[in-house]
Structures are given as C-alpha cells and as structure tokens.
Design an enzyme around this catalytic site. Sequence first.
Site, PDB file in Angstrom:
ATOM      1  N   LEU A   1       0.869  -1.192  -0.156  1.00  0.00           N
ATOM      2  CA  LEU A   1      -0.132   0.076  -0.100  1.00  0.00           C
ATOM      3  C   LEU A   1       1.089   1.455  -0.113  1.00  0.00           C
ATOM      4  O   LEU A   1       2.044   1.198   0.868  1.00  0.00           O
ATOM      5  CB  LEU A   1      -0.966  -0.058   1.216  1.00  0.00           C
ATOM      6  CG  LEU A   1      -1.832  -1.151   1.070  1.00  0.00           C
ATOM      7  CD1 LEU A   1      -2.391  -1.293   2.566  1.00  0.00           C
ATOM      8  CD2 LEU A   1      -3.133  -0.852   0.304  1.00  0.00           C
TER       9      LEU A   1
ATOM     10  N   HIS B   1       1.788 -11.390   9.171  1.00  0.00           N
ATOM     11  CA  HIS B   1       2.670 -12.183   8.230  1.00  0.00           C
ATOM     12  C   HIS B   1       3.144 -13.432   8.817  1.00  0.00           C
ATOM     13  O   HIS B   1       3.223 -13.721  10.017  1.00  0.00           O
ATOM     14  CB  HIS B   1       3.660 -11.138   8.494  1.00  0.00           C
ATOM     15  CG  HIS B   1       4.976 -11.443   7.512  1.00  0.00           C
ATOM     16  ND1 HIS B   1       5.273 -11.217   6.464  1.00  0.00           N
ATOM     17  CD2 HIS B   1       6.114 -11.791   7.984  1.00  0.00           C
ATOM     18  CE1 HIS B   1       6.265 -11.645   5.790  1.00  0.00           C
ATOM     19  NE2 HIS B   1       7.151 -11.946   6.979  1.00  0.00           N
TER      20      HIS B   1
ATOM     21  N   ASP C   1       3.097   0.301   7.900  1.00  0.00           N
ATOM     22  CA  ASP C   1       3.692   1.597   7.669  1.00  0.00           C
ATOM     23  C   ASP C   1       4.261   1.513   6.207  1.00  0.00           C
ATOM     24  O   ASP C   1       4.049   0.723   5.405  1.00  0.00           O
ATOM     25  CB  ASP C   1       4.923   1.916   8.785  1.00  0.00           C
ATOM     26  CG  ASP C   1       6.135   0.931   8.466  1.00  0.00           C
ATOM     27  OD1 ASP C   1       6.177   0.262   7.622  1.00  0.00           O
ATOM     28  OD2 ASP C   1       7.159   1.136   9.421  1.00  0.00           O
TER      29      ASP C   1
ATOM     30  N   GLY D   1       7.189   0.828   4.861  1.00  0.00           N
ATOM     31  CA  GLY D   1       8.104  -0.259   4.128  1.00  0.00           C
ATOM     32  C   GLY D   1       7.327  -1.642   4.047  1.00  0.00           C
ATOM     33  O   GLY D   1       5.998  -1.526   4.124  1.00  0.00           O
TER      34      GLY D   1
HETATM   35  C1  GRF Z   1      -1.218 -16.043   5.294  1.00  0.00           C
HETATM   36  O1  GRF Z   1      -0.363 -16.832   5.820  1.00  0.00           O
HETATM   37  C2  GRF Z   1      -0.754 -14.394   5.283  1.00  0.00           C
HETATM   38  O2  GRF Z   1       0.079 -14.161   6.341  1.00  0.00           O
HETATM   39  C3  GRF Z   1       0.040 -14.350   3.964  1.00  0.00           C
HETATM   40  O3  GRF Z   1      -0.858 -15.046   3.083  1.00  0.00           O
HETATM   41  C4  GRF Z   1      -1.774 -15.971   3.821  1.00  0.00           C
HETATM   42  C5  GRF Z   1      -3.045 -15.879   3.545  1.00  0.00           C
HETATM   43  O4  GRF Z   1      -3.704 -17.135   3.731  1.00  0.00           O
HETATM   44  N1  GRF Z   1       0.280 -12.918   3.614  1.00  0.00           N
HETATM   45  P1  GRF Z   1      -5.369 -16.901   3.247  1.00  0.00           P
HETATM   46  O5  GRF Z   1      -5.554 -16.462   1.876  1.00  0.00           O
HETATM   47  O6  GRF Z   1      -6.172 -16.211   4.455  1.00  0.00           O
HETATM   48  O7  GRF Z   1      -5.833 -18.368   3.318  1.00  0.00           O
END
Ligand code: GRF
EC number: 2.1.2.2
Length: 185
Positions: free
Chosen positions: A82, A98, A130, A132
Amino acid sequence: MVLVSGTGSLLQSIIDNQDESYRVSKVVADVDCQGIERARAAGIPAEIVAFDATDRKGWNHRMAAAVGEPDAVVSAGFMRILGPAFLQRFEGRTINTHPALLPAFPGAHGVRDALAYGVKVTGSTVHFVDAGVDTGAIIAQRAVEVEPGDTEASLHERIKKVERELIVAVLRAARAEQGTLRIDI
Ligand code: GRF
C-alpha cells in the site's frame, strides 16, 4: 474492514469469530479471489479494486475510496504494497498478519525464506502497516516450531492455524481511539 488477495482462510476466521468486540464492515480485494466469495457468502459487502501497475497512485486512491472510513483496516493475506495515498489516510489503524517472526523474513516469501535459512522456530506476527515492507510496529507474535521434513506448504499450514487465532485475539483487544487503534495485548 478486511483486505484480501487469495484463499481468505484468515478472513474466514475473522468472520466466524465476530462478536461484540468487532464486526467486519466490508472486504476489499485487488483481484477476484476466494476471499471475495467468502465475504459475499457471509453477507458482507465486497469490492474488487483491480491492481493497476501502470497507475499505482490512482489504484491507491481507488483503494482508499473503497475502504471508506472504518475503525480498522486488516490486511489478511493481502499481497500488495500500500502506497502513501492509502497509508496517509489509514496509518495507525491498518494492521497486517505476516507468516514469520518479524523482523526476520519480511516480504512475500516469509515461510519459504525461513525454511531455506534453516531456522528451528518461526511463527506469526501481527503488526501495524507503515510505508516499508513488513516494517511497522509489532503488535503480537506467536512461535511455530519447524519440524523435520517440513515443506513450505506443511509449515505454512501450521503457521496459518496460529495466524487465524492470533489475528482474532488482536482484533478482540483493539479499541478505536481518535482515528487510531489502541491494542493492549
Ligand atoms: C497468510 O499466511 C498471510 O500471512 C499471508 O498469506 C496467507 C493468507 O492465507 N500473507 P489465506 O488467503 O487467508 O488463506
């Protein structure tokens, strides 16, 4: 409101665990995906703002317009960065989940990178967004052990189980205060 790009299993957990502490007002995606179907199936307004690499600024403005004025923006498997046009409006109330223990292994391949490095413990991080890539203040983390023979898929699935619980715990602990989110967890 929740941002998604893919399967939307985290979104499903957020939807299924709604209670008096939070409600999902809307779901916005950058691409037609299962997350959008899950939102519609739950009767939640859903909108796709197709990503446009030739006009990132315009896309960020359209995203901000689609998001509206929620107390919180939750990036749950949303795979785009974003930009300022979005974050200036929502910084302080946008959070992301994450699949690694930040600041280790940021970026789109957190699970793969942790496995390739050979760590014995990785996990899940919920953090403020943020400007980054996965650099915002950490809100909550939970560890997941890497098991012998783990593949990226098997490890990611165990991490996602933890992510589904952690994001709900964070949302239940969050309070909107003067345009920002206060999260005591
Ligand atoms: C999660 O592990 C999230 O942290 C990552 O992508 C995955 C998303 O899984 N960025 P879903 O689409 O909610 O099943």
